[in-house]
Write a protein that holds these residues in place. Structure first.
Motif: not given
Length: 153
Positions: A58-81
């Motif tokens: 992905l353009e932002g470099g997100q992978t399955v391994n970077s999504v794995s530690p997300c525990r809330s919607l806030d975490d996903l919002v931050r990770l994917f900007d």
């Protein structure tokens, strides 16, 4: 050839960002949102003949391994900007009401389903208690799983 670079398709990062924004808007449980995002990031369900044409980056470099530690919607919002116009309920800044997340959730989610699917499946089939269904037709609570009915088409 079709792929994620096709002019007929929206960029995958845009689709994921829009999905997360809708999850925030409709107060989707973070575990469900995370599962769908992780499905979007891997190619297990893509026909084998198409996988070679699909870009896993992905353009932002997100992978399955970077999504794995997300525990809330806030975490996903931050990770994917994700730019959002509505605050997550229970997190302050509008929306009011109780938080959508419930730590006493009856479901057990394991990220190994995505990160090491083959090993996870073998362990689950071996009946080590890591999955919802165990061998022998019994569910994780020790009761009998419902029998499947044959359907004639």
């Amino acid at each position: 050839r079709l792929g994620y670079g096709s002019p007929l398709l929206s960029p995958r990062i845009d689709v994921i960002q829009e999905y997360i924004a809708r999850c925030v808007r409709y107060r989707t449980h973070s575990k469900n949102a995370k599962y769908v995002v992780m499905e979007m990031l891997n190619h297990r369900r893509t026909p084998a003949s198409r996988v070679a044409f699909m870009d896993v980056r992905l353009e932002g470099g997100q992978t399955v391994n970077s999504v794995s530690p997300c525990r809330s919607l806030d975490d996903l919002v931050r990770l994917f900007d994700v730019r959002r116009t509505m605050a997550i309920p229970g997190r302050g800044g509008g929306g009011g009401g109780a938080a959508v997340e419930d730590d006493a959730d009856a479901h057990r989610y394991d990220d190994r389903y995505f990160t090491d699917h083959d090993k996870f499946r073998r362990e689950r089939l071996a009946g080590d208690g890591s999955g919802a269904t165990t061998k022998g037709g019994e569910d994780s609570d020790g009761g009998k799983a419902p029998k499947r009915q044959k359907v004639d088409y």
